[in-house]
Design a protein around this motif. Structure first.
Motif, short mmCIF file in Angstrom:
data_model
loop_
_atom_site.label_atom_id
_atom_site.label_comp_id
_atom_site.label_asym_id
_atom_site.label_seq_id
_atom_site.Cartn_x
_atom_site.Cartn_y
_atom_site.Cartn_z
N LEU A 149 -18.18 -7.64 -31.74
CA LEU A 149 -17.92 -6.20 -31.80
C LEU A 149 -19.23 -5.50 -32.13
CD1 LEU A 149 -16.09 -3.64 -32.04
CD2 LEU A 149 -15.77 -4.27 -34.45
N THR A 150 -19.66 -4.59 -31.27
CA THR A 150 -20.91 -3.86 -31.49
C THR A 150 -20.61 -2.38 -31.67
OG1 THR A 150 -22.23 -5.44 -30.22
CG2 THR A 150 -23.16 -3.25 -30.54
N LEU A 151 -21.05 -1.82 -32.81
CA LEU A 151 -20.89 -0.40 -33.10
C LEU A 151 -22.19 0.31 -32.74
CD1 LEU A 151 -19.18 -0.72 -36.61
CD2 LEU A 151 -18.08 -0.53 -34.37
N CYS A 152 -22.06 1.45 -32.06
CA CYS A 152 -23.23 2.17 -31.56
C CYS A 152 -23.55 3.38 -32.45
CB CYS A 152 -22.99 2.65 -30.13
SG CYS A 152 -22.44 1.35 -29.01
N ALA A 153 -24.83 3.57 -32.72
CA ALA A 153 -25.28 4.67 -33.56
C ALA A 153 -25.10 6.00 -32.85
CB ALA A 153 -26.74 4.48 -33.95
N SER A 154 -24.94 7.06 -33.63
CA SER A 154 -24.91 8.42 -33.08
C SER A 154 -25.99 9.23 -33.79
CB SER A 154 -23.53 9.06 -33.26
OG SER A 154 -23.15 9.04 -34.62
N SER A 155 -27.18 8.65 -33.86
CA SER A 155 -28.29 9.24 -34.61
C SER A 155 -29.16 10.16 -33.77
CB SER A 155 -29.17 8.12 -35.17
OG SER A 155 -29.71 7.35 -34.11
N GLY A 156 -28.95 10.15 -32.45
CA GLY A 156 -29.83 10.92 -31.57
C GLY A 156 -30.85 10.03 -30.90
N PHE A 157 -31.15 8.90 -31.51
CA PHE A 157 -32.12 7.98 -30.93
C PHE A 157 -31.64 7.40 -29.61
CE2 PHE A 157 -34.16 7.01 -35.23
CZ PHE A 157 -35.32 7.72 -34.89
N GLU A 158 -30.30 7.27 -29.45
CA GLU A 158 -29.78 6.63 -28.25
C GLU A 158 -30.12 7.42 -26.98
OE1 GLU A 158 -26.43 9.15 -29.96
OE2 GLU A 158 -28.01 7.84 -30.70
N MET A 159 -30.44 8.72 -27.13
CA MET A 159 -30.80 9.55 -25.98
C MET A 159 -32.30 9.83 -25.92
SD MET A 159 -27.94 9.93 -24.48
CE MET A 159 -28.36 11.20 -23.27
#
Length: 232
Positions: A149-159
């Motif tokens: 199970l992988t949880l994805c960050a919502s820090s802004g770095f992903e974009m």
């Protein structure tokens, strides 16, 4: 010099605003495990071709029987475990009231469904759960390779148009039979490729959090108990 410079860079970088998730292991009694697996196996037999074709399928894409599992007596044990764990999670992440008391919350299950992953290169694509506050996953059968199970960050770095270190983008949660994981429902997540002798099975809960009966001005941003609502 290079090592010293790299160390200085890491000392200057701060990891801000952590997202707290909840993980525990709750061994499932044989009777309850068999009852819940019966529903997962029925779902697997009914949709085996599609599950193998897409890698996975969830009960909320089928009949109500498979996404209202929490209303079945076979799931009452798990309902209790999820409720108890959610309250423990809330006590850990929520601040106290201004006079030092703990906020009281009610936990509601909006939906609970079977999640079955194919044993042949099965996976769950990136997604989130709209329409709920928290997501809970209880793992009934995980034996095999992969299926992380992988949880994805919502820090802004992903974009960001740069190659950010993986640790700022994803967090892998290793799970085993009996693990219960709870996290914010708006957190993007996915399950890596899985190989096993049998299909991987889990039960997923969409949880909604409201106030309890006693509500005052400190509950300004909390959803009130449904008994206070009026349908118009």
């Amino acid at each position: 010099v290079g090592h010293w410079f790299k160390s200085c860079i890491w000392l200057m970088i701060k990891d801000l605003f952590p997202t707290a998730i909840y993980q525990t292991n709750i061994p499932c009694p044989d009777k309850e495990w068999e009852g819940m697996m019966d529903l997962c196996d029925e779902f697997w037999e009914r949709n085996q071709e599609e599950i193998n074709g897409h890698g996975n399928m969830t009960g909320d894409q089928d009949d109500q029987k498979f996404f209202m599992a929490h209303r079945s007596e076979k799931f009452y044990w798990l309902n209790y475990q999820v409720s108890k764990s959610m309250q423990e999670y809330l006590r850990g992440i929520c601040r106290d009231t201004d006079d030092g008391k703990k906020f009281e919350y009610a936990v509601f299950v909006q939906k609970a469904w079977t999640s079955v992953v194919s044993p042949h290169s099965g996976r769950v694509p990136e997604h989130l759960h709209k329409g709920s506050h928290f997501s809970a996953i209880y793992y009934l059968r995980t034996e095999g390779e992969g299926g992380v199970l992988t949880l994805c960050a919502s820090s802004g770095f992903e974009m960001s148009p740069i190659n950010v270190h993986e640790r700022y983008l994803n967090y892998d949660v290793e799970v085993e039979d009996g693990d219960l994981v709870i996290f914010p429902a708006n957190m993007m997540h996915f399950v890596s490729e899985f190989e096993g002798d049998e299909h991987r099975a889990a039960i997923v809960y969409d949880l909604f959090i409201t106030s309890c009966e006693e509500v005052d001005e400190e509950y300004e941003n909390v959803v009130t108990l449904p008994s206070y609502w009026a349908r118009i």
